[in-house]
Enzyme design. Structure first.
Site, PDB file in Angstrom:
ATOM      1  N   GLY A 172      -8.603  -4.126 -20.605  1.00  0.00           N
ATOM      2  CA  GLY A 172      -9.229  -4.268 -21.915  1.00  0.00           C
ATOM      3  C   GLY A 172      -8.215  -4.865 -22.879  1.00  0.00           C
ATOM      4  O   GLY A 172      -7.479  -4.153 -23.540  1.00  0.00           O
TER       5      GLY A 172
ATOM      6  N   GLY B 168     -11.283  -8.599 -24.573  1.00  0.00           N
ATOM      7  CA  GLY B 168     -10.119  -9.246 -25.178  1.00  0.00           C
ATOM      8  C   GLY B 168      -9.331  -8.285 -26.068  1.00  0.00           C
ATOM      9  O   GLY B 168      -9.649  -7.088 -26.154  1.00  0.00           O
TER      10      GLY B 168
ATOM     11  N   ILE C  62     -11.594  -0.588 -18.900  1.00  0.00           N
ATOM     12  CA  ILE C  62     -12.961  -0.478 -19.360  1.00  0.00           C
ATOM     13  C   ILE C  62     -13.721  -1.771 -19.063  1.00  0.00           C
ATOM     14  O   ILE C  62     -13.113  -2.832 -18.960  1.00  0.00           O
ATOM     15  CB  ILE C  62     -13.057  -0.192 -20.878  1.00  0.00           C
ATOM     16  CG1 ILE C  62     -12.445  -1.327 -21.703  1.00  0.00           C
ATOM     17  CG2 ILE C  62     -12.413   1.123 -21.221  1.00  0.00           C
ATOM     18  CD1 ILE C  62     -12.683  -1.220 -23.211  1.00  0.00           C
TER      19      ILE C  62
ATOM     20  N   LEU D 181     -24.289 -11.540 -14.948  1.00  0.00           N
ATOM     21  CA  LEU D 181     -23.990 -11.383 -13.518  1.00  0.00           C
ATOM     22  C   LEU D 181     -24.658 -12.412 -12.603  1.00  0.00           C
ATOM     23  O   LEU D 181     -25.293 -12.042 -11.604  1.00  0.00           O
ATOM     24  CB  LEU D 181     -24.358  -9.969 -13.040  1.00  0.00           C
ATOM     25  CG  LEU D 181     -23.740  -8.796 -13.786  1.00  0.00           C
ATOM     26  CD1 LEU D 181     -24.225  -7.479 -13.181  1.00  0.00           C
ATOM     27  CD2 LEU D 181     -22.227  -8.850 -13.766  1.00  0.00           C
TER      28      LEU D 181
ATOM     29  N   CYS E  96     -22.067  -2.425 -16.551  1.00  0.00           N
ATOM     30  CA  CYS E  96     -22.268  -3.690 -17.246  1.00  0.00           C
ATOM     31  C   CYS E  96     -23.295  -3.534 -18.368  1.00  0.00           C
ATOM     32  O   CYS E  96     -24.421  -3.127 -18.130  1.00  0.00           O
ATOM     33  CB  CYS E  96     -22.747  -4.763 -16.281  1.00  0.00           C
ATOM     34  SG  CYS E  96     -22.877  -6.344 -17.126  1.00  0.00           S
TER      35      CYS E  96
ATOM     36  N   THR F 198     -16.895  -4.201 -20.680  1.00  0.00           N
ATOM     37  CA  THR F 198     -17.029  -4.698 -22.051  1.00  0.00           C
ATOM     38  C   THR F 198     -17.809  -3.712 -22.936  1.00  0.00           C
ATOM     39  O   THR F 198     -18.589  -2.892 -22.444  1.00  0.00           O
ATOM     40  CB  THR F 198     -17.734  -6.059 -22.056  1.00  0.00           C
ATOM     41  OG1 THR F 198     -18.981  -5.920 -21.382  1.00  0.00           O
ATOM     42  CG2 THR F 198     -16.903  -7.109 -21.362  1.00  0.00           C
TER      43      THR F 198
ATOM     44  N   LYS G 290     -16.171 -11.221  -8.408  1.00  0.00           N
ATOM     45  CA  LYS G 290     -17.223 -11.028  -9.409  1.00  0.00           C
ATOM     46  C   LYS G 290     -18.261 -10.071  -8.824  1.00  0.00           C
ATOM     47  O   LYS G 290     -18.313  -9.867  -7.598  1.00  0.00           O
ATOM     48  CB  LYS G 290     -17.869 -12.369  -9.765  1.00  0.00           C
ATOM     49  CG  LYS G 290     -18.661 -12.989  -8.643  1.00  0.00           C
ATOM     50  CD  LYS G 290     -19.173 -14.368  -9.032  1.00  0.00           C
ATOM     51  CE  LYS G 290     -19.659 -15.107  -7.798  1.00  0.00           C
ATOM     52  NZ  LYS G 290     -19.880 -16.521  -8.033  1.00  0.00           N
ATOM     53  N   THR G 291     -19.074  -9.493  -9.680  1.00  0.00           N
ATOM     54  CA  THR G 291     -20.033  -8.502  -9.198  1.00  0.00           C
ATOM     55  C   THR G 291     -21.153  -9.185  -8.406  1.00  0.00           C
ATOM     56  O   THR G 291     -21.745 -10.165  -8.855  1.00  0.00           O
ATOM     57  CB  THR G 291     -20.621  -7.708 -10.380  1.00  0.00           C
ATOM     58  OG1 THR G 291     -19.557  -6.991 -11.004  1.00  0.00           O
ATOM     59  CG2 THR G 291     -21.685  -6.730  -9.903  1.00  0.00           C
TER      60      THR G 291
ATOM     61  N   ASN H 195     -19.889  -1.304  -9.834  1.00  0.00           N
ATOM     62  CA  ASN H 195     -20.107  -1.633 -11.246  1.00  0.00           C
ATOM     63  C   ASN H 195     -21.319  -0.860 -11.739  1.00  0.00           C
ATOM     64  O   ASN H 195     -22.451  -1.226 -11.449  1.00  0.00           O
ATOM     65  CB  ASN H 195     -20.310  -3.145 -11.384  1.00  0.00           C
ATOM     66  CG  ASN H 195     -20.567  -3.568 -12.818  1.00  0.00           C
ATOM     67  OD1 ASN H 195     -20.684  -2.738 -13.712  1.00  0.00           O
ATOM     68  ND2 ASN H 195     -20.660  -4.866 -13.033  1.00  0.00           N
TER      69      ASN H 195
HETATM   70  C1  LIG Z   1     -16.961 -13.678 -18.866  1.00  0.00           C
HETATM   71  C2  LIG Z   1     -16.817 -12.282 -18.325  1.00  0.00           C
HETATM   72  C3  LIG Z   1     -17.457 -11.943 -17.147  1.00  0.00           C
HETATM   73  C4  LIG Z   1     -17.344 -10.646 -16.637  1.00  0.00           C
HETATM   74  N1  LIG Z   1     -17.973 -10.338 -15.462  1.00  0.00           N
HETATM   75  C5  LIG Z   1     -17.850  -9.081 -14.951  1.00  0.00           C
HETATM   76  C6  LIG Z   1     -18.449  -8.756 -13.719  1.00  0.00           C
HETATM   77  O1  LIG Z   1     -19.066  -9.575 -13.023  1.00  0.00           O
HETATM   78  N2  LIG Z   1     -18.313  -7.466 -13.279  1.00  0.00           N
HETATM   79  C7  LIG Z   1     -17.600  -6.507 -13.966  1.00  0.00           C
HETATM   80  O2  LIG Z   1     -17.494  -5.367 -13.509  1.00  0.00           O
HETATM   81  N3  LIG Z   1     -16.985  -6.825 -15.136  1.00  0.00           N
HETATM   82  C8  LIG Z   1     -17.097  -8.079 -15.641  1.00  0.00           C
HETATM   83  N4  LIG Z   1     -16.459  -8.395 -16.814  1.00  0.00           N
HETATM   84  C9  LIG Z   1     -15.636  -7.365 -17.493  1.00  0.00           C
HETATM   85  C10 LIG Z   1     -14.135  -7.528 -17.168  1.00  0.00           C
HETATM   86  O3  LIG Z   1     -13.889  -7.377 -15.782  1.00  0.00           O
HETATM   87  C11 LIG Z   1     -13.297  -6.497 -17.963  1.00  0.00           C
HETATM   88  O4  LIG Z   1     -13.687  -5.204 -17.563  1.00  0.00           O
HETATM   89  C12 LIG Z   1     -13.453  -6.612 -19.457  1.00  0.00           C
HETATM   90  O5  LIG Z   1     -13.607  -7.950 -19.850  1.00  0.00           O
HETATM   91  C13 LIG Z   1     -12.269  -5.990 -20.221  1.00  0.00           C
HETATM   92  O6  LIG Z   1     -11.060  -6.639 -19.905  1.00  0.00           O
HETATM   93  P1  LIG Z   1     -10.447  -7.857 -20.803  1.00  0.00           P
HETATM   94  O7  LIG Z   1     -10.469  -7.403 -22.249  1.00  0.00           O
HETATM   95  O8  LIG Z   1      -9.075  -8.095 -20.280  1.00  0.00           O
HETATM   96  O9  LIG Z   1     -11.351  -9.021 -20.606  1.00  0.00           O
HETATM   97  C14 LIG Z   1     -16.567  -9.680 -17.333  1.00  0.00           C
HETATM   98  C15 LIG Z   1     -15.903 -10.044 -18.526  1.00  0.00           C
HETATM   99  C16 LIG Z   1     -16.018 -11.324 -19.018  1.00  0.00           C
HETATM  100  C17 LIG Z   1     -15.279 -11.678 -20.289  1.00  0.00           C
END
Ligand SMILES: Cc1cc2nc3c(=O)[nH]c(=O)nc-3n(C[C@H](O)[C@H](O)[C@H](O)COP(=O)(O)O)c2cc1C
Length: 305
Positions: free
Chosen positions: A245, A219, A193, A76, A133, A195, A48-49, A130
């Protein structure tokens, strides 16, 4: 089929990683026992970040289930650099796969401190920056501006021998321009990507649902956007792309590889199924064969017509 590959010189048994912040192996070990760690779902683990100072995260609510997706405004939360290095990081370096540590800061000085400190720890294979965010205002500016991105990369590149992977924000009109700047500044890889800016409305109480007012969508709902951006970026730069993504299964993972990603990462799907990574890995050989690929490398080298 041999699924081994590499990203930025980090050897991988398969092209399946996790997205930062979406899988906690230490909590998973407590909940599901050592078996999940021994058959680790990912070929490398992205933490996690981590930020320099402790962050408690955003006020509740932090999650909203959207059609085919999830909006989060977690914000974060993390123990801060010092506590992370003295605590979780020691355990994470003991995982059976290479470790990539994700960091974020709101200034080049803080990014430098994070990169230098993490680089001194044995057992770290790479660093993810990162700059994308959407929940936190700091950090967004760098990833939205090609010049800022290039300047940050030039500052950080001499500080470490570890691969530097930059995680791009999708919340820009032309992500390939930021990717080109990151490459020019010395980035070894692109992760994308993150979010997509999103909000949910609590219509019963006429207010925003998320405590922070807005959050980021992830998602399956974001997958078509992620594929378009991965394709645009991977054709614009030479450095490899970690595509994510909305990856749900081996077939959707393969879509990212065909779009130009070297490897893929799973995020939101991990919350539905903590073994999603293993399932994607196990299904990938079949998905490749069904589409006529003799090897993972053949799919990685293919270009879409
Ligand atoms: C609950 C949650 C927490 C996340 N925390 C981080 C994070 O700490 N650092 C980061 O770079 N991306 C974070 N992301 C983004 C994911 O790493 C990812 O880039 C994004 O969700 C797209 O992928 P997915 O559609 O498979 O979830 C987070 C996403 C979710 C859903």
């Amino acid at each position: 089929m041999d699924l081994s590959t590499e990203i930025c010189g980090i050897p991988l048994d398969s092209p399946v990683l996790n997205g930062s912040g979406t899988f906690d192996p230490l909590a998973a070990r407590r909940a599901f026992g050592d078996a999940l760690i021994e058959d680790f779902p990912f070929a490398a683990f992205v933490s996690k970040t981590i930020t320099r100072k402790t962050r408690v995260g955003n006020p509740p609510h932090r999650l909203w289930e959207a059609p085919s997706g999830l909006i989060n405004s977690i914000g974060l939360p993390n123990p801060g650099l010092e506590a992370f290095v003295a605590g979780d990081l020691i355990e994470l370096t003991g995982l059976p796969v290479p470790l990539i540590v994700s960091v974020m800061a709101d200034s080049a000085e803080e990014f430098s401190l994070l990169v230098e400190t993490i680089s001194e720890v044995d057992g770290v294979a790479g660093i993810e920056l990162n700059v994308s965010c959407p929940n936190v205002h700091s950090g967004l500016i760098v990833g939205e501006q090609p010049k800022e991105t290039e300047a940050l990369m030039k500052e950080l590149r001499p500080l470490t021998d570890l691969p530097l992977i930059i995680k791009l924000t999708p919340n820009v009109a032309n992500p390939h321009e930021v990717a080109i700047a990151a490459e020019a500044g010395g980035a070894d890889g692109i992760s994308m990507i993150n979010t997509i800016k999103a909000a949910a409305i609590d219509r019963v109480h006429s207010r925003t649902w998320l405590g922070a007012g807005a959050g980021g969508l992830s998602g399956p709902a974001v997958r078509p956007i992620a594929l378009a951006q991965v394709r645009a970026v991977s054709t614009a730069v030479e450095i490899p792309v970690i595509g994510m993504g909305g990856v749900e299964d081996a077939d959707t993972a393969l879509e990212f590889i065909l779009a130009g990603a070297r490897v893929v990462a799973i995020g939101t799907e991990n919350f539905r199924d903590p073994q999603a990574g293993s399932k994607v890995r196990k299904g990938l050989a079949g998905a490749l064969e069904r589409r006529g690929f003799e090897s993972l490398q053949a799919a990685q080298a293919s270009t879409l017509s």
